[in-house]
Design a protein around this motif. Structure first.
Motif, short mmCIF file in Angstrom:
data_model
loop_
_atom_site.label_atom_id
_atom_site.label_comp_id
_atom_site.label_asym_id
_atom_site.label_seq_id
_atom_site.Cartn_x
_atom_site.Cartn_y
_atom_site.Cartn_z
N LEU A 189 1.07 -1.26 -0.04
CA LEU A 189 0.09 -0.29 0.25
C LEU A 189 0.71 1.15 0.32
O LEU A 189 1.87 1.63 0.43
CB LEU A 189 -1.04 0.39 1.12
N PRO A 190 0.56 2.07 -0.56
CA PRO A 190 1.23 3.33 -0.61
C PRO A 190 1.15 4.20 0.09
O PRO A 190 0.23 5.13 0.61
CB PRO A 190 0.86 4.81 -1.75
N LEU A 191 1.61 4.38 1.49
CA LEU A 191 1.60 4.81 2.81
C LEU A 191 2.49 6.10 2.64
O LEU A 191 3.71 5.92 2.04
CB LEU A 191 2.46 3.62 3.82
N PRO A 192 1.77 7.49 3.13
CA PRO A 192 2.76 8.66 2.48
C PRO A 192 4.07 9.03 3.59
O PRO A 192 4.46 9.34 3.08
CB PRO A 192 1.95 9.68 3.28
N ARG A 216 -1.72 8.53 -7.17
CA ARG A 216 -1.55 8.58 -6.65
C ARG A 216 -0.13 7.82 -5.77
O ARG A 216 0.56 8.14 -5.35
CB ARG A 216 -2.96 7.74 -5.22
N GLU A 233 -8.23 2.30 -2.88
CA GLU A 233 -9.25 3.39 -1.25
C GLU A 233 -8.25 3.38 -0.48
O GLU A 233 -9.08 3.25 0.10
CB GLU A 233 -10.42 4.05 -1.61
N GLY A 234 -6.71 3.03 0.00
CA GLY A 234 -6.79 2.78 1.02
C GLY A 234 -6.75 0.76 1.80
O GLY A 234 -5.97 0.70 2.92
#
Lengths: 241, 241
Positions: free
Chosen positions: B8-11, B101, B144-145
């Motif tokens: 997942l694209p963790l910020p 994203r 979506e996360g």
């Protein structure tokens, strides 16, 4: 009933019902061990400073910094140590990094937050089903923002127990966790391969890994019961019916 | 050489070297198809508004909103449509949710950002190894996360190709993706089970799923080549040696 697994605590996640927080090496295993040893309550704090602020009260300070006991703390974060610790009837303030962060995220929106590990896997799965009305979510803590093989494997073990006891609809994360669980017959293998285990080896605490790999040894399930300041209070959940 | 998979694209994620961004249903598959169809450049924008701002220029607008072509756009986000689109020599502005994203997150810190899918899996893996000096990271877009079975499976396929060509050290995420890959002999199965595929079915676009499940059909690998405003510019990477 939905069955959901989130491999990482993304800040935007929201939870509808019951969350099982998993940081198997070591925070959620150690939490069950403190309750097994008779602790009355666990306070989960997200920083060492918050934990130290409780020092004047009659509490036991436990935690880790780079895997080791921080200066001024009574105990580290070892489940072996927790199980033998003289904490009967006392409050233990636990400060750990990843598990605490995940627990705080879950606590923002969930109705019920439980701390789960392999060590209390049967009891945690039963308690989750007793409480849930629409969804059981398993939230993995990971390690500094990276997914953990140890946590996602443990989520798979919990998912399999849940599916055994109840017909549920697994979404993508649950399918991934179940696949992982079924690929490793021996829990010690995925746990030993994980970055969390490697980090423990680096500080001479590798004996905690086989301890964390023990399945269903405890019926102690920490459940979120309140807050004091920013700390989350966990107590032992009543026996699942 | 390290091999890393982030589900997942963790910020907070940072990347040291090469990143393969995966949003197999459908953005990164569609991106390869636009290049196959002869597009000169792809602009990836993170909002429909940013995409629409290019409308006065000589570009093709492609994107999705709830899976469907947004009002005023020339094309949707279907790879079948992209492969047949008259985009030869033109710039395609793509606005999608999750893939964009992830690409923007990777672009913040990585040295090289490639868009990968099953459709261009061989070429993307080869190109990544050609460019990498210390690490190949595979960043899954998710939905979506939430983690996507489709994206993590695709990461496993890419990881297996990378390990075939080069001795690399897989960390936790790579081990999870590889386990997933090996559990599903037919790529159509994990893709069909994913939430992304279910959402497409809901809008009558389920024929895109078997298209996205085709492996190594294209040598077109989009590589980050610059920016215009907040849009990322991708062009076709030179043939891997």
């Amino acid at each position: 009933m939905r069955l959901r697994v989130d491999p990482l605590p993304l800040p935007e996640l929201a939870f509808a019902d019951v969350v099982l927080v998993v940081d198997v090496i070591r925070a959620t295993t150690t939490a069950a061990c403190f309750l097994e040893a008779g602790a009355e309550a666990l306070y989960l704090t997200s920083s060492l400073e918050t934990a130290r602020a409780f020092k004047d009260q009659d509490v036991v300070l436990a935690g880790e910094e780079g895997g080791l006991r921080p200066p001024g703390f009574d105990l580290g974060n070892s489940p072996r140590e927790a199980l033998e610790a003289p904490v009967g009837g006392r409050t233990v303030v636990m400060s750990t990094t990843n598990g605490t962060r995940a627990a705080h995220l879950a606590a923002k929106t969930a109705k019920h937050v439980l701390l789960a590990s392999l060590f209390n896997a049967h009891a945690a799965a039963r308690k989750a089903l007793e409480l849930a009305t629409e969804e059981v979510a398993i939230l993995c803590a990971g390690k500094e923002g990276r997914v953990g093989l140890d946590d996602l494997y443990t989520a798979g073990v919990l998912a399999e127990y849940l599916l055994l006891m109840r017909e549920m609809s697994p979404e993508d994360g649950a399918r991934i966790a179940l696949t992982l669980k079924r690929a490793y017959p021996d829990p010690l293998e995925p746990l030993s391969l994980s970055a969390a285990a490697q980090a423990l080896k680096g500080v001479g605490l590798e004996a905690d890994v086989p301890f964390c790999a023990q399945v269903a040894q405890s019926s102690a399930v920490p459940i979120l019961s309140g807050r004091v300041g920013e700390a989350l209070i966990f107590k032992r959940a009543g026996k699942a019916s």
